[in-house]
Design a protein around this motif. Structure first.
Motif, PDB file in Angstrom:
ATOM      1  N   SER A 348      35.097  18.813  71.476  1.00 21.38           N
ATOM      2  CA  SER A 348      36.031  17.696  71.368  1.00 21.38           C
ATOM      3  C   SER A 348      35.407  16.531  70.605  1.00 21.38           C
ATOM      4  O   SER A 348      36.003  15.996  69.660  1.00 21.38           O
ATOM      5  CB  SER A 348      36.457  17.247  72.770  1.00 21.38           C
ATOM      6  OG  SER A 348      37.360  16.171  72.718  1.00 21.38           O
ATOM      7  N   ALA A 349      34.196  16.146  70.994  1.00 22.37           N
ATOM      8  CA  ALA A 349      33.534  15.017  70.341  1.00 22.37           C
ATOM      9  C   ALA A 349      33.274  15.286  68.869  1.00 22.37           C
ATOM     10  O   ALA A 349      33.307  14.371  68.031  1.00 22.37           O
ATOM     11  CB  ALA A 349      32.226  14.700  71.062  1.00 22.37           C
ATOM     12  N   ALA A 350      33.014  16.556  68.515  1.00 25.35           N
ATOM     13  CA  ALA A 350      32.744  16.902  67.118  1.00 25.35           C
ATOM     14  C   ALA A 350      33.948  16.649  66.224  1.00 25.35           C
ATOM     15  O   ALA A 350      33.798  16.437  65.014  1.00 25.35           O
ATOM     16  CB  ALA A 350      32.311  18.363  67.018  1.00 25.35           C
ATOM     17  N   LEU A 351      35.152  16.668  66.816  1.00 24.98           N
ATOM     18  CA  LEU A 351      36.366  16.436  66.044  1.00 24.98           C
ATOM     19  C   LEU A 351      36.814  14.981  66.070  1.00 24.98           C
ATOM     20  O   LEU A 351      37.788  14.620  65.409  1.00 24.98           O
ATOM     21  CB  LEU A 351      37.501  17.319  66.577  1.00 24.98           C
ATOM     22  CG  LEU A 351      37.338  18.834  66.396  1.00 24.98           C
ATOM     23  CD1 LEU A 351      38.481  19.566  67.075  1.00 24.98           C
ATOM     24  CD2 LEU A 351      37.274  19.189  64.920  1.00 24.98           C
ATOM     25  N   GLY A 352      36.130  14.144  66.840  1.00 29.53           N
ATOM     26  CA  GLY A 352      36.526  12.749  66.965  1.00 29.53           C
ATOM     27  C   GLY A 352      36.353  11.978  65.664  1.00 29.53           C
ATOM     28  O   GLY A 352      35.439  12.245  64.881  1.00 29.53           O
ATOM     29  N   ARG A 353      37.230  11.002  65.453  1.00 25.89           N
ATOM     30  CA  ARG A 353      37.179  10.165  64.243  1.00 25.89           C
ATOM     31  C   ARG A 353      37.198   8.691  64.657  1.00 25.89           C
ATOM     32  O   ARG A 353      38.184   7.983  64.450  1.00 25.89           O
ATOM     33  CB  ARG A 353      38.374  10.473  63.350  1.00 25.89           C
ATOM     34  CG  ARG A 353      38.549  11.956  62.990  1.00 25.89           C
ATOM     35  CD  ARG A 353      37.492  12.452  62.022  1.00 25.89           C
ATOM     36  NE  ARG A 353      37.663  11.829  60.732  1.00 25.89           N
ATOM     37  CZ  ARG A 353      38.528  12.273  59.813  1.00 25.89           C
ATOM     38  NH1 ARG A 353      39.295  13.325  60.063  1.00 25.89           N
ATOM     39  NH2 ARG A 353      38.629  11.670  58.650  1.00 25.89           N
ATOM     40  N   PRO A 354      36.099   8.206  65.230  1.00 26.82           N
ATOM     41  CA  PRO A 354      36.102   6.819  65.712  1.00 26.82           C
ATOM     42  C   PRO A 354      36.265   5.780  64.609  1.00 26.82           C
ATOM     43  O   PRO A 354      36.636   4.638  64.889  1.00 26.82           O
ATOM     44  CB  PRO A 354      34.743   6.685  66.418  1.00 26.82           C
ATOM     45  CG  PRO A 354      33.897   7.771  65.829  1.00 26.82           C
ATOM     46  CD  PRO A 354      34.831   8.891  65.533  1.00 26.82           C
ATOM     47  N   GLN A 355      35.992   6.162  63.353  1.00 27.49           N
ATOM     48  CA  GLN A 355      36.122   5.224  62.236  1.00 27.49           C
ATOM     49  C   GLN A 355      37.492   5.299  61.565  1.00 27.49           C
ATOM     50  O   GLN A 355      37.665   4.789  60.448  1.00 27.49           O
ATOM     51  CB  GLN A 355      35.027   5.510  61.206  1.00 27.49           C
ATOM     52  CG  GLN A 355      33.617   5.366  61.727  1.00 27.49           C
ATOM     53  CD  GLN A 355      33.335   3.973  62.260  1.00 27.49           C
ATOM     54  OE1 GLN A 355      33.755   2.976  61.662  1.00 27.49           O
ATOM     55  NE2 GLN A 355      32.646   3.894  63.388  1.00 27.49           N
ATOM     56  N   ALA A 356      38.472   5.921  62.221  1.00 23.09           N
ATOM     57  CA  ALA A 356      39.765   6.162  61.576  1.00 23.09           C
ATOM     58  C   ALA A 356      40.450   4.869  61.138  1.00 23.09           C
ATOM     59  O   ALA A 356      41.020   4.806  60.044  1.00 23.09           O
ATOM     60  CB  ALA A 356      40.677   6.954  62.506  1.00 23.09           C
ATOM     61  N   ALA A 357      40.420   3.836  61.975  1.00 19.51           N
ATOM     62  CA  ALA A 357      41.078   2.585  61.604  1.00 19.51           C
ATOM     63  C   ALA A 357      40.442   1.984  60.360  1.00 19.51           C
ATOM     64  O   ALA A 357      41.126   1.497  59.450  1.00 19.51           O
ATOM     65  CB  ALA A 357      41.034   1.598  62.767  1.00 19.51           C
ATOM     66  N   SER A 358      39.115   2.026  60.298  1.00 21.05           N
ATOM     67  CA  SER A 358      38.410   1.492  59.132  1.00 21.05           C
ATOM     68  C   SER A 358      38.702   2.323  57.880  1.00 21.05           C
ATOM     69  O   SER A 358      38.925   1.779  56.790  1.00 21.05           O
ATOM     70  CB  SER A 358      36.903   1.470  59.410  1.00 21.05           C
ATOM     71  OG  SER A 358      36.191   0.989  58.290  1.00 21.05           O
ATOM     72  N   THR A 359      38.719   3.655  58.041  1.00 22.29           N
ATOM     73  CA  THR A 359      39.000   4.529  56.906  1.00 22.29           C
ATOM     74  C   THR A 359      40.420   4.315  56.388  1.00 22.29           C
ATOM     75  O   THR A 359      40.654   4.275  55.168  1.00 22.29           O
ATOM     76  CB  THR A 359      38.806   6.003  57.303  1.00 22.29           C
ATOM     77  OG1 THR A 359      37.480   6.181  57.812  1.00 22.29           O
ATOM     78  CG2 THR A 359      39.005   6.928  56.117  1.00 22.29           C
ATOM     79  N   LEU A 360      41.375   4.166  57.301  1.00 23.37           N
ATOM     80  CA  LEU A 360      42.752   3.922  56.891  1.00 23.37           C
ATOM     81  C   LEU A 360      42.889   2.553  56.232  1.00 23.37           C
ATOM     82  O   LEU A 360      43.620   2.397  55.239  1.00 23.37           O
ATOM     83  CB  LEU A 360      43.683   4.040  58.095  1.00 23.37           C
ATOM     84  CG  LEU A 360      45.183   3.880  57.818  1.00 23.37           C
ATOM     85  CD1 LEU A 360      45.662   4.853  56.744  1.00 23.37           C
ATOM     86  CD2 LEU A 360      45.986   4.071  59.109  1.00 23.37           C
ATOM     87  N   ALA A 361      42.177   1.556  56.741  1.00 18.22           N
ATOM     88  CA  ALA A 361      42.208   0.230  56.111  1.00 18.22           C
ATOM     89  C   ALA A 361      41.630   0.286  54.701  1.00 18.22           C
ATOM     90  O   ALA A 361      42.136  -0.387  53.784  1.00 18.22           O
ATOM     91  CB  ALA A 361      41.431  -0.771  56.969  1.00 18.22           C
ATOM     92  N   ASP A 362      40.582   1.084  54.518  1.00 11.24           N
ATOM     93  CA  ASP A 362      40.043   1.269  53.158  1.00 11.24           C
ATOM     94  C   ASP A 362      41.103   1.846  52.231  1.00 11.24           C
ATOM     95  O   ASP A 362      41.236   1.428  51.069  1.00 11.24           O
ATOM     96  CB  ASP A 362      38.842   2.214  53.188  1.00 11.24           C
ATOM     97  CG  ASP A 362      37.609   1.610  53.836  1.00 11.24           C
ATOM     98  OD1 ASP A 362      37.556   0.375  53.996  1.00 11.24           O
ATOM     99  OD2 ASP A 362      36.698   2.381  54.200  1.00 11.24           O
TER     100      ASP A 362
END
Length: 372
Positions: A348-362
């Motif tokens: 589960s953790a391997a699939l996590g994307r904790p930086q998703a908000a930052s990546t989408l903002a980029d």
């Protein structure tokens, strides 16, 4: 008098349907863009506006909305509602000098998207599920780009692959704060089980989970610490029954501290909505996923659950198969093994994307740059 933004960066708009599954990712992006200095506004409808904590400190506009479901009269009424909402959104965008819209799905996002395109603004769509939702499918032909939460998102056939970016699904700060090591699991440790039904709860969990827990061996029941979300009249009775069987149980209609309970959980029983999936993966917790038993536009939960189960994070159990006997056997086997749950947590953790908000903002900022 025209509206003049006090900030130097362009104003960004987000449009989201009224469920937490749509609104929470919009909130996460809005807060990240605001942190970067962008003025932000969220367009939603009355159900979305009820998430007052999610919208705290964020400009938001409540637009009229109505589903296209129903007969001819229902579709005509929905069409008129969309026209009114489109006009209101268009006027608000002009007043705020909005420069780009990010649509997060749900039928209330349709009118703001039409308003944005009528003003020749770039439109980004964000898809939370493993399959493009109905609203996003309808808007795809107008989109300048699509951000996805899964690497292989169904429903994008024919769309320019160069304009598809796998950003992940943005999650709330409370979920980001819950990240950490998987809780200790040994023969003496508590077994913490979290049971939640998403933003709309799930009555079936209150009906099936308690008798399943009562069928567990006493050695497991005595170690269980259960948090069960249940919206019904029998809340107190369920809690008393579980406690009488030696289970440390807390039964509530809603948990305000969901991040902390998810952090402490060894296993989660839940629906398979896209935001629920993103929360699980961000924190790295295994799950028994029970998709809503619906076809058509809501069948994305089944696809989400099957995708995650195939990746090893837990089990997909269709609701017709969710019997007390089946669930009790599944739980007993999982809790008795020293490796099954920790291995699923790592997957589960391997699939996590904790930086998703930052990546989408980029992606938002790069799209703006191309259209400036």
């Amino acid at each position: 008098m025209s509206y003049v933004s006090p900030a130097s960066l362009p104003t960004i708009a987000c449009a989201a349907g009224g469920t937490g599954g749509h609104l929470f990712p919009a909130e996460a992006l809005a807060r990240e863009l605001k942190r970067r200095g962008h003025p932000v506004v969220i367009y939603t409808e009355r159900r979305g506006a009820a998430y007052t904590q999610a919208l705290a400190g964020l400009d938001h506009v409540v637009l009229p909305a109505r589903s296209l479901e129903g007969g001819l009269s229902g579709k005509l009424a929905a069409g008129l509602t969309i026209l009114r909402a489109t006009a209101a959104a268009r006027a608000d965008m002009r007043r705020r000098d909005v420069r780009l819209l990010v649509g997060f799905g749900g039928y209330p996002s349709f009118a703001p998207a039409l308003a944005a395109k009528s003003r020749a603004l770039p439109l980004l769509l964000h898809e939370q599920g493993a399959r493009l939702s109905m609203a996003n499918r309808k808007l795809l032909r107008f989109a300048d780009g699509v951000a996805t939460s899964f690497p292989d998102t169904a429903g994008l056939d024919g769309f320019d692959a160069a304009r598809i970016v796998d950003t992940g699904n943005p999650v709330r700060q409370a979920i980001l704060d819950a990240r950490g090591d998987y809780p200790l699991l040994d023969a003496a440790a508590l077994l913490r089980l979290l049971v939640v039904g998403g933003s709309q709860s799930a009555r079936v969990f209150g009906e099936v989970v308690p008798p399943a827990l009562l069928q567990l061996p006493e050695s497991i029941r005595q170690r269980l610490q259960v948090s069960l979300q249940y919206k019904g009249d029998a809340t107190d009775q369920i809690e008393r029954t579980l406690r009488a069987a030696g289970i440390d149980a807390t039964v509530r209609p809603f948990f305000e501290d969901m991040g902390a309970r998810l952090r402490d959980a060894h296993l989660v029983i839940t629906r398979a909505g896209a935001t629920t999936a993103a929360d699980l993966l961000t924190v790295g917790r295994p799950a028994v996923l029970v998709p809503i038993p619906a076809g058509g536009s809501r069948d994305e939960q089944r696809r989400n659950a099957e995708t995650l189960a195939a990746a090893g994070i837990g089990w997909c159990v269709p609701e017709p198969e969710l019997t007390p006997e089946h669930l009790s056997t599944l739980l007993a086997d999982a809790f008795a093994s020293p490796t099954v749950l920790p291995d699923a947590a790592r997957a589960s953790a391997a699939l996590g994307r904790p930086q998703a908000a930052s990546t989408l903002a980029d992606l938002v900022q790069s799209t703006l740059a191309r259209h400036t």
